[in-house]
Write a protein that holds these residues in place. Structure first.
Motif, PDB file in Angstrom:
ATOM      1  N   LEU A 156       1.975   1.832  -3.493  1.00 19.54           N
ATOM      2  CA  LEU A 156       0.867   2.312  -4.311  1.00 19.54           C
ATOM      3  C   LEU A 156       0.550   3.776  -4.030  1.00 19.54           C
ATOM      4  O   LEU A 156       0.389   4.583  -4.953  1.00 19.54           O
ATOM      5  CB  LEU A 156      -0.370   1.449  -4.061  1.00 19.54           C
ATOM      6  CG  LEU A 156      -1.593   1.743  -4.925  1.00 19.54           C
ATOM      7  CD1 LEU A 156      -1.318   1.379  -6.379  1.00 19.54           C
ATOM      8  CD2 LEU A 156      -2.811   0.988  -4.410  1.00 19.54           C
ATOM      9  N   THR A 157       0.481   4.128  -2.771  1.00 24.42           N
ATOM     10  CA  THR A 157       0.105   5.505  -2.418  1.00 24.42           C
ATOM     11  C   THR A 157       1.219   6.504  -2.686  1.00 24.42           C
ATOM     12  O   THR A 157       0.967   7.706  -2.748  1.00 24.42           O
ATOM     13  CB  THR A 157      -0.316   5.588  -0.937  1.00 24.42           C
ATOM     14  OG1 THR A 157       0.741   5.077  -0.106  1.00 24.42           O
ATOM     15  CG2 THR A 157      -1.579   4.795  -0.688  1.00 24.42           C
ATOM     16  N   SER A 158       2.439   6.017  -2.862  1.00 31.55           N
ATOM     17  CA  SER A 158       3.524   6.930  -3.247  1.00 31.55           C
ATOM     18  C   SER A 158       3.415   7.327  -4.712  1.00 31.55           C
ATOM     19  O   SER A 158       4.009   8.307  -5.150  1.00 31.55           O
ATOM     20  CB  SER A 158       4.882   6.279  -2.989  1.00 31.55           C
ATOM     21  OG  SER A 158       5.121   5.214  -3.900  1.00 31.55           O
ATOM     22  N   ARG A 202       0.827  -1.206   0.000  1.00 28.51           N
ATOM     23  CA  ARG A 202       0.000   0.000   0.000  1.00 28.51           C
ATOM     24  C   ARG A 202       0.864   1.260   0.000  1.00 28.51           C
ATOM     25  O   ARG A 202       0.539   2.258  -0.652  1.00 28.51           O
ATOM     26  CB  ARG A 202      -0.943   0.008   1.201  1.00 28.51           C
ATOM     27  CG  ARG A 202      -1.970   1.148   1.147  1.00 28.51           C
ATOM     28  CD  ARG A 202      -3.058   1.023   2.204  1.00 28.51           C
ATOM     29  NE  ARG A 202      -2.519   0.920   3.542  1.00 28.51           N
ATOM     30  CZ  ARG A 202      -2.479  -0.205   4.267  1.00 28.51           C
ATOM     31  NH1 ARG A 202      -2.984  -1.324   3.765  1.00 28.51           N
ATOM     32  NH2 ARG A 202      -1.962  -0.229   5.472  1.00 28.51           N
ATOM     33  N   LYS A 203       1.985   1.223   0.706  1.00 29.76           N
ATOM     34  CA  LYS A 203       2.890   2.375   0.719  1.00 29.76           C
ATOM     35  C   LYS A 203       3.450   2.634  -0.676  1.00 29.76           C
ATOM     36  O   LYS A 203       3.596   3.789  -1.097  1.00 29.76           O
ATOM     37  CB  LYS A 203       4.024   2.143   1.723  1.00 29.76           C
ATOM     38  CG  LYS A 203       3.601   2.270   3.173  1.00 29.76           C
ATOM     39  CD  LYS A 203       4.770   2.016   4.115  1.00 29.76           C
ATOM     40  CE  LYS A 203       4.326   2.117   5.576  1.00 29.76           C
ATOM     41  NZ  LYS A 203       5.430   1.812   6.509  1.00 29.76           N
ATOM     42  N   MET A 257     -10.862   0.654   2.096  1.00 28.66           N
ATOM     43  CA  MET A 257      -9.554   0.097   2.398  1.00 28.66           C
ATOM     44  C   MET A 257      -9.592  -1.423   2.542  1.00 28.66           C
ATOM     45  O   MET A 257      -8.614  -2.100   2.246  1.00 28.66           O
ATOM     46  CB  MET A 257      -9.004   0.737   3.674  1.00 28.66           C
ATOM     47  CG  MET A 257      -8.712   2.224   3.539  1.00 28.66           C
ATOM     48  SD  MET A 257      -7.617   2.628   2.123  1.00 28.66           S
ATOM     49  CE  MET A 257      -6.121   1.797   2.618  1.00 28.66           C
ATOM     50  N   LEU A 260      -2.975   8.888  -6.144  1.00 27.59           N
ATOM     51  CA  LEU A 260      -3.838   9.546  -5.168  1.00 27.59           C
ATOM     52  C   LEU A 260      -5.036   8.651  -4.857  1.00 27.59           C
ATOM     53  O   LEU A 260      -5.708   8.150  -5.754  1.00 27.59           O
ATOM     54  CB  LEU A 260      -4.331  10.880  -5.737  1.00 27.59           C
ATOM     55  CG  LEU A 260      -5.312  11.691  -4.876  1.00 27.59           C
ATOM     56  CD1 LEU A 260      -4.634  12.156  -3.595  1.00 27.59           C
ATOM     57  CD2 LEU A 260      -5.853  12.877  -5.671  1.00 27.59           C
ATOM     58  N   LEU A 261      -5.292   8.436  -3.567  1.00 33.34           N
ATOM     59  CA  LEU A 261      -6.444   7.655  -3.130  1.00 33.34           C
ATOM     60  C   LEU A 261      -7.545   8.603  -2.665  1.00 33.34           C
ATOM     61  O   LEU A 261      -7.288   9.518  -1.892  1.00 33.34           O
ATOM     62  CB  LEU A 261      -6.072   6.723  -1.967  1.00 33.34           C
ATOM     63  CG  LEU A 261      -5.421   5.377  -2.318  1.00 33.34           C
ATOM     64  CD1 LEU A 261      -4.062   5.570  -2.955  1.00 33.34           C
ATOM     65  CD2 LEU A 261      -5.303   4.521  -1.058  1.00 33.34           C
ATOM     66  N   ARG A 262      -8.771   8.361  -3.121  1.00 33.97           N
ATOM     67  CA  ARG A 262      -9.884   9.158  -2.640  1.00 33.97           C
ATOM     68  C   ARG A 262     -11.143   8.300  -2.635  1.00 33.97           C
ATOM     69  O   ARG A 262     -11.410   7.556  -3.568  1.00 33.97           O
ATOM     70  CB  ARG A 262     -10.090  10.416  -3.483  1.00 33.97           C
ATOM     71  CG  ARG A 262     -10.413  10.173  -4.940  1.00 33.97           C
ATOM     72  CD  ARG A 262     -10.428  11.482  -5.716  1.00 33.97           C
ATOM     73  NE  ARG A 262     -10.933  11.281  -7.073  1.00 33.97           N
ATOM     74  CZ  ARG A 262     -10.843  12.196  -8.020  1.00 33.97           C
ATOM     75  NH1 ARG A 262     -10.260  13.353  -7.773  1.00 33.97           N
ATOM     76  NH2 ARG A 262     -11.337  11.958  -9.230  1.00 33.97           N
TER      77      ARG A 262
END
Length: 419
Positions: free
Chosen positions: A195-197, A192-193, A206, A200-202
């Motif tokens: 991916l989120t780097s 997940r780290k 989860m 953008l997640l909105r």
């Protein structure tokens, strides 16, 4: 994967001092590419002996001097690969011998692709291009590919076996889901780290995202455990059964250089492997969706994060299930390429990106408006497949060489459209 071996050729008529000095120059160029350079082949006996050593390797012939065309013909005609690459320079009739070898080998149906430079000290660029083409050809030979699916392998797997001598193995959905359920939380958090780097997640669920990340880790584990070179998944039955998509899992695998395709598409998988060797990027699998004048709009949901400059996680197009990726492409110029269903033809054309991103709600989530060099309406009647691959830069010439070395026909869409 087939090995690449560089074989220097020289005629004793040109003098040992000259060709041995030239070989040292070439060896300096080759150092950075991790390619073995054999001893100089100077006569027919040595040419016959080297064939026994190289076995099924892809020969890369260095024409140090003229008077070497017969040596080249012996090596390529007797090698298991029955194709090769040549490096020729502008001194001591090097190019003349390469051309002589090529014209005679053509009569035997054996391909010799020649890269040229003015003199050995300036051969770095030609050697780099030849190595990229060589590695792309070698990369797609003797593959072991996993296909995640329900009951049987795609029909293309039998053609793939014939053309690339590859092995395709079926992996049941239950196997991948069982493995995914065993993935530990720490591995999911690390994924997940990553991916989120990149994205953008909105408004993200989860719990579902964690399932997708577990699927990604499970796919990666199965690739390693089974010794696979690449992976494909028959994704529509998967998302119908499990109510979430593998789009992000595939994008993350491609992000790491593990080539993975949706819709069990083995033809696009081959082009993505080639793209990775030529450009360092996996390429992006797309569907042509809209045609207007010289514009072709393409779209798909599995683009790898390194190919976009801004991206978000959103829902999958057809199903509205979680999740897929939407992003804007980084480059201005790309090559649009495809392989037909029986792996006999490769087609390509250069395109320019007009705009990209989430431009419409009625298509797959990453979209791009491409400017073609011809009337886009003609594309519908000359395209050899639905799926195409977007490859960064103009690599048409490299693709043409690769097609020749693999024994595929090559189609230039731009030229065909003008006929």
């Amino acid at each position: 994967m087939v090995k690449i071996i560089a074989i220097p050729l020289a005629s004793e008529l040109h003098g040992a001092k000259y060709y041995e000095t030239m070989l040292e120059v070439f060896k300096e160029h080759f150092k950075q590419f991790n390619v073995d350079v054999m001893n100089i082949i100077k006569n027919i006996d040595e040419a016959n002996e080297i064939v026994k050593e190289i076995e099924d390797s892809l020969p890369l012939l260095i024409f140090l001097t003229g008077g070497t065309s017969k040596l080249a013909r012996i090596i390529l005609s007797k090698s298991e690969f029955r194709a090769g690459i040549g490096i020729a320079h502008g001194q001591h009739n090097s190019l003349a011998s390469a051309l002589s070898a090529k014209s005679r080998l053509d009569l035997e149906g054996i391909s010799l692709v020649i890269f040229t430079c003015t003199e050995p000290l300036t051969c770095g660029s030609a050697i780099e291009r030849s190595i990229k083409v060589s590695k792309a050809v070698a990369r797609v030979k003797r593959l072991r590919i996993g296909v995640i699916g329900l009951e049987e392998l795609p029909e293309e797997s039998k053609y793939m076996k014939e053309v690339f001598d590859s092995e395709t193995v079926l992996i049941p959905y239950d196997d991948i889901i069982t493995t995914a359920r065993e993935i530990d939380r720490e591995s999911i958090d690390r994924a997940r780290k990553v991916l989120t780097s990149k994205l953008l997640l909105r408004e993200i669920n989860m719990e579902v995202l964690n399932k997708i990340l577990a699927l990604y880790v499970a796919m990666k584990k199965i690739v390693n455990d089974m010794g696979l070179d690449a992976l494909a998944i028959d994704c529509f039955p998967f998302l119908i059964k499990y109510k979430y998509t593998p789009c992000i899992a595939l994008a993350m695998l491609n992000n790491e250089g593990i080539i993975a395709t949706c819709e069990a598409d083995l033809r696009s998988l081959i082009l993505m492997l080639i793209s990775k060797e030529l450009t360092g990027y996996s390429g992006w699998i797309v569907n042509p969706s809209v045609i207007k004048e010289r514009e072709l709009i393409v779209a798909h949901c599995t683009i790898a994060p390194p190919m976009i400059k801004r991206g978000i996680i959103t829902t999958h197009f057809e199903s509205n299930y979680p999740y897929s990726i939407s992003g804007e492409l980084k480059e201005d110029t790309y090559t649009l390429a495809s392989i037909n269903y029986d792996f006999t033809e490769l087609a390509a054309t250069k395109v320019r990106i007009i705009k990209s991103g989430l431009l419409s709600s009625n298509m797959c989530r990453t979209q791009a408006v491409l400017e073609l060099e011809f009337d886009a309406e003609k594309f519908a009647n000359i395209a050899i497949s639905n799926h195409h691959i977007i490859i960064p830069g103009d690599v048409r010439e490299e693709l043409r060489y690769i097609a020749e070395l693999l024994g595929l026909g090559y189609i230039d869409y731009s030229k065909l459209a003008l006929e």
